[in-house]
Design a protein around this motif. Structure first.
Motif, PDB file in Angstrom:
ATOM      1  N   GLU A   1       0.825  -1.774   0.114  1.00 40.15           N
ATOM      2  CA  GLU A   1       0.177  -0.176   0.564  1.00 40.15           C
ATOM      3  C   GLU A   1       0.817   1.155   0.337  1.00 40.15           C
ATOM      4  N   GLN A   2       2.224   1.287  -0.089  1.00 38.42           N
ATOM      5  CA  GLN A   2       3.015   2.805   0.333  1.00 38.42           C
ATOM      6  C   GLN A   2       3.822   2.341  -0.847  1.00 38.42           C
ATOM      7  N   SER A   3       3.385   1.576  -2.309  1.00 38.97           N
ATOM      8  CA  SER A   3       4.236   1.908  -3.166  1.00 38.97           C
ATOM      9  C   SER A   3       4.083   2.780  -3.725  1.00 38.97           C
ATOM     10  N   MET A   4       2.901   3.496  -3.743  1.00 39.01           N
ATOM     11  CA  MET A   4       3.153   5.420  -4.435  1.00 39.01           C
ATOM     12  C   MET A   4       4.254   6.129  -3.956  1.00 39.01           C
ATOM     13  N   HIS A   5       4.326   6.274  -2.360  1.00 36.95           N
ATOM     14  CA  HIS A   5       4.799   6.930  -1.484  1.00 36.95           C
ATOM     15  C   HIS A   5       6.119   6.467  -1.669  1.00 36.95           C
ATOM     16  N   PHE A   6       6.879   5.439  -1.913  1.00 37.79           N
ATOM     17  CA  PHE A   6       8.090   4.772  -2.435  1.00 37.79           C
ATOM     18  C   PHE A   6       8.470   5.886  -3.797  1.00 37.79           C
ATOM     19  N   LYS A   7       7.622   5.586  -4.762  1.00 34.28           N
ATOM     20  CA  LYS A   7       7.780   5.514  -5.873  1.00 34.28           C
ATOM     21  C   LYS A   7       8.388   7.461  -5.954  1.00 34.28           C
ATOM     22  N   GLN A   8       7.202   8.076  -4.859  1.00 30.31           N
ATOM     23  CA  GLN A   8       7.635   9.479  -5.512  1.00 30.31           C
ATOM     24  C   GLN A   8       9.338   9.774  -4.635  1.00 30.31           C
TER      25      GLN A   8
END
Length: 554
Positions: free
Chosen positions: A326-333
């Motif tokens: 669920e934190q994939s977008m956060h780490f991409k950013q």
């Protein structure tokens, strides 16, 4: 074996494909009657301008090497049979614990990361055991590994907890049962806040005081943190997990302004509705929020600070974050911001996502109190293992030690045998099974191999001979793949590759045990015992990489 075959194919094709291209397509046939390895000729169709079946027919007679006993075209494939004499002698003389590569590189790995003042639930298990296994794999593949537990010890939830403690808590209750009492207060806060909305503002107010260095707020926060870490250590000890650093979110408080300054210097910070963001339109991502309109920092700011601190402190070659999907977008950013800042090491940082442990098909919720306590599950599995031992082997030495190894191993293996990206439904019954595709089954196979070696230790040894019969061959083919399995598990950051391999070795070895009289006194006895020894060493070594002990008796 695969590399050796790949080299023969590469030499035969005279540079029509690169060695890596060949290695990428060599496969093991689904049915053993087709041979030991297959090479699909589809990859040569564009090079030779012919159909793959025709290519296979033309190539089948061109492979000349003592390592190969047969190369036969079968449709668009060339199926190879290997020289069992050569492979067997190499297997019996060299297969054992995977020899670690020389540690010339550094890898940091961020895993587990529970929130303070909350119980260690089953929801924390995946990050903990996946992270530990990947860390162990990294060490085997030439990395000095720095294990980091990025504790969740900052944020508005601590303002809520302080507010709850001030309203309904007392010191004695917290001292008597720290985590359970703090968790009770946290859940009560959210239950009350659903009715009395002014509580939310009260929680925010206490967090603001905490950020501003209020003495009372800081004293409570430090106390909550200390008792939480003590509680976590008990669970980590049961799991056999250790860390090199416990730098949580609060550790980076004095480094956040440096991150803002770096972004400002590079002209990357932009105003957006009063907040400060880094636009990421260039990589089709939403803007990365660095500071809210009230000046408060966010997870992204702290993770940027952590990334820079780890690079400067440990000079890593690789940095991993074992955090839920669920934190994939956060780490991409976060990673995109590092790249936009112009730092080439952005390519060395990787998010390793994993699926949820579900209960009744839903994610466990700490806020609503719907969790399953990990420590309770561990103790139940150990108790079940002890009962199993009492029933089947009551005279066993060190029963408590073996029960602990089997119970904890059951939990860890139940998680790691699954692809890390899949969700797992929590089922205590499944975890408590000690047969089938389970950790205890692999442990029992190891114990069986140890028993055979004890019984065979007094038998006069003969010289080592190749084992070329069908049953021995199936075991040996698997054993020589061990190093490749370790490499693949690490490169894909997927411990399930290793776990499934250990299950496969166990099944094939148990089949071998059922069909072959291993301790029969004849010329091949020494070789059979060496094969058993190789199985024992591989199972013990593989389990240890997964973080599981291998008892010699069960």
């Amino acid at each position: 074996m695969k590399k050796r075959l790949g080299a023969i194919i590469y030499r035969t094709l005279k540079n029509d494909l690169t060695f890596d291209e060949i290695m990428d397509v060599i496969e093991i046939p689904k049915a053993k009657q087709f041979g030991d390895y297959s090479f699909p000729c589809f990859v040569l169709a564009a090079v030779y301008k012919k159909n793959p079946h025709q290519i296979a027919l033309e190539l089948e007679g061109k492979f000349h090497d003592e390592f190969i006993t047969q190369a036969a075209a079968a449709g668009p494939y060339i199926n190879f049979r290997l020289n069992r004499e050569i492979v067997s002698m190499e297997c019996l003389q060299t297969i054992g614990p995977y020899q670690s590569a020389e540690k010339t590189k550094v890898m940091t790995i961020d895993f587990s990361s529970p929130n303070i003042a909350k119980p260690f639930s089953m929801g924390h298990l995946r990050s903990t055991v996946i992270g530990q296994a990947i860390a162990n794999l990294g060490e085997r593949c030439g990395y000095n590994v720095i294990r980091i537990n990025h504790i969740g010890d900052w944020g508005t939830q601590f303002g809520k907890l302080i507010a709850a403690y001030k309203r309904w808590g007392n010191e004695e209750s917290v001292k008597e049962n720290p985590i359970q009492e703090l968790f009770r207060l946290y859940v009560k806060f959210h239950e009350e806040a659903a009715v009395f909305s002014d509580l939310i503002e009260e929680g925010r107010s206490w967090f603001k005081r905490l950020e501003d260095g209020d003495t009372d707020a800081l004293k409570l926060w430090k106390w909550f943190r200390e008792v939480s870490l003590e509680d976590f250590q008990r669970v980590y000890k049961l799991l056999g997990v250790q860390f090199d650093a416990y730098n949580g979110e609060a550790f980076y408080n004095d480094q956040l302004s440096h991150i803002s300054d770096l972004l400002e210097e590079r002209g990357l910070l932009k105003h957006s509705e009063g907040a400060m963001v880094v636009p990421l339109d260039n990589v089709n991502l939403p803007p990365c929020l660095i500071r809210k309109s009230d000046g408060a920092t966010l997870y992204a700011t702290r993770d940027l600070a952590a990334a820079f601190y780890r690079k400067e402190t440990y000079k890593f070659n690789k940095s991993l974050y074992v955090v839920g999907m669920e934190q994939s977008m956060h780490f991409k950013q976060v990673f995109a911001v590092v790249e936009k800042m112009g730092f080439s090491w952005h390519k060395d940082i990787h998010h390793i996502p994993f699926g949820f442990i579900l209960k009744d098909g839903k994610k466990m919720s700490t806020r609503k109190g719907k969790i399953v306590l990990l420590e309770k599950v561990i103790k139940e599995t150990i108790s079940a293992a002890k009962a199993n031992i009492e029933m089947k082997n009551p005279e066993l030495e060190n029963k408590d030690e073996v029960a602990s190894a089997v119970g904890v191993g059951a939990i860890i293996f139940h998680d790691l045998k699954n692809d890390r990206t899949t969700n797992i439904e929590f089922s205590l019954d499944e975890m408590l099974k000690f047969e089938g595709e389970t950790g205890p089954y692999v442990q029992y196979t190891h114990a069986r191999a140890c028993s055979l070696l004890r019984k065979g230790s007094g038998i006069k040894s003969e010289k080592t001979r190749a084992l070329t019969d069908e049953h021995s061959w199936e075991v040996q083919k698997l054993l020589v793949q061990y190093g490749q399995v370790i490499q693949s598990s690490f490169e894909k950051y997927d411990p399930s590759i290793l776990a499934k391999y250990l299950l496969h070795v166990s099944r094939v070895f148990n089949s071998y045990y059922a069909k072959v009289k291993i301790l029969e006194g004849n010329q091949s006895l020494t070789s059979r015992l060496l094969l058993v020894q190789s199985v024992r060493d591989v199972l013990k070594d593989g389990l240890s990489i997964l973080g599981i002990k291998a008892p010699e008796k069960m």
